[in-house]
Motif scaffolding. Structure first.
Motif, PDB file in Angstrom:
ATOM      1  N   TRP A  46      -3.173   5.145  -7.327  1.00 14.98           N
ATOM      2  CA  TRP A  46      -3.297   3.792  -6.792  1.00 14.98           C
ATOM      3  C   TRP A  46      -4.752   3.384  -6.633  1.00 14.98           C
ATOM      4  O   TRP A  46      -5.103   2.216  -6.851  1.00 14.98           O
ATOM      5  N   THR A  47      -5.620   4.317  -6.280  1.00 15.85           N
ATOM      6  CA  THR A  47      -7.039   4.013  -6.147  1.00 15.85           C
ATOM      7  C   THR A  47      -7.596   3.512  -7.477  1.00 15.85           C
ATOM      8  O   THR A  47      -8.344   2.528  -7.530  1.00 15.85           O
ATOM      9  N   ALA A  57      -9.543   0.742  -1.558  1.00 11.81           N
ATOM     10  CA  ALA A  57      -8.318   1.542  -1.585  1.00 11.81           C
ATOM     11  C   ALA A  57      -8.318   2.591  -0.485  1.00 11.81           C
ATOM     12  O   ALA A  57      -7.300   2.803   0.185  1.00 11.81           O
ATOM     13  N   GLU A  58      -9.456   3.244  -0.275  1.00  8.36           N
ATOM     14  CA  GLU A  58      -9.533   4.272   0.768  1.00  8.36           C
ATOM     15  C   GLU A  58      -9.267   3.678   2.143  1.00  8.36           C
ATOM     16  O   GLU A  58      -8.535   4.253   2.955  1.00  8.36           O
ATOM     17  N   ASP A 101       0.838   8.947  -3.664  1.00  5.82           N
ATOM     18  CA  ASP A 101       0.439   8.123  -4.802  1.00  5.82           C
ATOM     19  C   ASP A 101      -1.006   7.645  -4.687  1.00  5.82           C
ATOM     20  O   ASP A 101      -1.429   6.768  -5.451  1.00  5.82           O
ATOM     21  N   ALA A 102      -1.775   8.216  -3.774  1.00  3.56           N
ATOM     22  CA  ALA A 102      -3.096   7.686  -3.455  1.00  3.56           C
ATOM     23  C   ALA A 102      -4.042   7.709  -4.644  1.00  3.56           C
ATOM     24  O   ALA A 102      -4.752   6.730  -4.917  1.00  3.56           O
ATOM     25  N   VAL A 125       0.875  -1.172   0.000  1.00  2.00           N
ATOM     26  CA  VAL A 125       0.000   0.000   0.000  1.00  2.00           C
ATOM     27  C   VAL A 125       0.913   1.222   0.000  1.00  2.00           C
ATOM     28  O   VAL A 125       1.783   1.341   0.859  1.00  2.00           O
ATOM     29  N   LEU A 157      -5.490   2.736   2.409  1.00  2.00           N
ATOM     30  CA  LEU A 157      -4.643   3.922   2.564  1.00  2.00           C
ATOM     31  C   LEU A 157      -4.750   4.496   3.972  1.00  2.00           C
ATOM     32  O   LEU A 157      -3.760   4.927   4.569  1.00  2.00           O
ATOM     33  N   GLN A 158      -5.968   4.503   4.506  1.00  2.00           N
ATOM     34  CA  GLN A 158      -6.163   5.000   5.867  1.00  2.00           C
ATOM     35  C   GLN A 158      -5.437   4.115   6.869  1.00  2.00           C
ATOM     36  O   GLN A 158      -4.788   4.613   7.795  1.00  2.00           O
ATOM     37  N   GLY A 167      -1.663   4.626   6.661  1.00  2.00           N
ATOM     38  CA  GLY A 167      -1.227   5.886   7.230  1.00  2.00           C
ATOM     39  C   GLY A 167      -1.112   5.873   8.734  1.00  2.00           C
ATOM     40  O   GLY A 167      -0.531   6.795   9.319  1.00  2.00           O
ATOM     41  N   GLU A 227     -12.720   1.716  -5.012  1.00  2.00           N
ATOM     42  CA  GLU A 227     -12.462   2.973  -4.321  1.00  2.00           C
ATOM     43  C   GLU A 227     -12.589   2.805  -2.817  1.00  2.00           C
ATOM     44  O   GLU A 227     -11.776   3.339  -2.049  1.00  2.00           O
ATOM     45  N   GLY A 234       0.787   8.458   0.809  1.00  2.00           N
ATOM     46  CA  GLY A 234      -0.323   9.316   0.417  1.00  2.00           C
ATOM     47  C   GLY A 234      -0.137  10.023  -0.904  1.00  2.00           C
ATOM     48  O   GLY A 234      -1.110  10.318  -1.608  1.00  2.00           O
TER      49      GLY A 234
END
Length: 212
Positions: free
Chosen positions: A25-26, A62-63, A21-22, A16, A66-67, A70, A59, A19
């Motif tokens: 990547w999504t 991926a969200e 590249d978010a 993953v 990413l969260q 992080g 989406e 941020g």
């Protein structure tokens, strides 16, 4: 008697990203889900009240990833992936927390305790311990059935690898994941071993855990 059915299990793993590249990547995750499950989702939507599309699902996945990525410590990264049975996606998404440490000088046997080779407090079955040899060092993989108040009945996989990098400082890599469902529990150990080999193949590229 019916002939035995042969099941081929394969795995996909990837990091993953950070941020920055978010956005790209999504879109990448959405395209992967379309490739893997688009036909099944389209069939589910036909004539049924099934509001989801693979784009929307990608989406959302991926969200969430990413969260989660992080929030991990600076010396850790998050691997995400999927498991396939006879080329059909079966388990998605799968997550492995990967920790990078400067290798402790001398004996690497301390890693056996780190992965709970002798058992952890929540284990309800004796752990299965397997040794793993990669192109860049040896490791160990531990699978155990466990139960806790927060996670209920689950399988834990903890693994460790001393990553050898000629000309640079070795790195101790620790992997951990938890899964539910007996079919997934029976297969995830092999999936983590695949991830160990993939990390070893990237030894020259990884920057986490560097001390040089």
């Amino acid at each position: 008697m019916s002939p035995a059915t042969s099941l081929e299990v394969s795995w996909y793993w990837d990091w993953v990203p950070g941020g920055e590249d978010a956005a790209a990547w999504t879109g990448y995750v959405s395209r992967l889900l379309e490739d893997w499950a688009g036909a099944k989702v389209a069939a589910a939507r036909t004539g049924q009240d099934f509001p989801f599309t693979t784009g929307a699902m990608g989406e959302a996945v991926a969200e969430a990833l990413l969260q989660r990525a992080g929030s991990v410590p600076d010396n850790c990264r998050l691997l995400w992936g999927a498991g396939f049975v006879n080329e059909d996606v079966r388990w998605l998404p799968l997550l492995i927390l990967v920790e990078f440490r400067p290798a402790r000088p001398g004996d690497s046997s301390y890693l056996m305790a780190e992965v709970g080779a002798d058992g952890l407090a929540d284990d309800i079955r004796e752990p299965q311990v397997e040794y793993v040899t990669t192109d860049r060092g040896d490791g160990v993989r531990v699978v155990a059935l466990a139960e806790s108040e927060g996670e209920g009945l689950h399988a834990r996989v903890n693994a460790a690898l001393r990553l050898q990098r000629p000309g640079r400082t070795d790195v101790d890599v620790l992997l951990s994941t938890r899964v539910k469902g007996m079919d997934k529990a029976g297969a995830i150990g092999a999936g983590v071993e695949v991830a160990m080999h993939e990390i070893a193949s990237q030894a020259g590229e990884l920057r986490f855990g560097d001390t040089t």
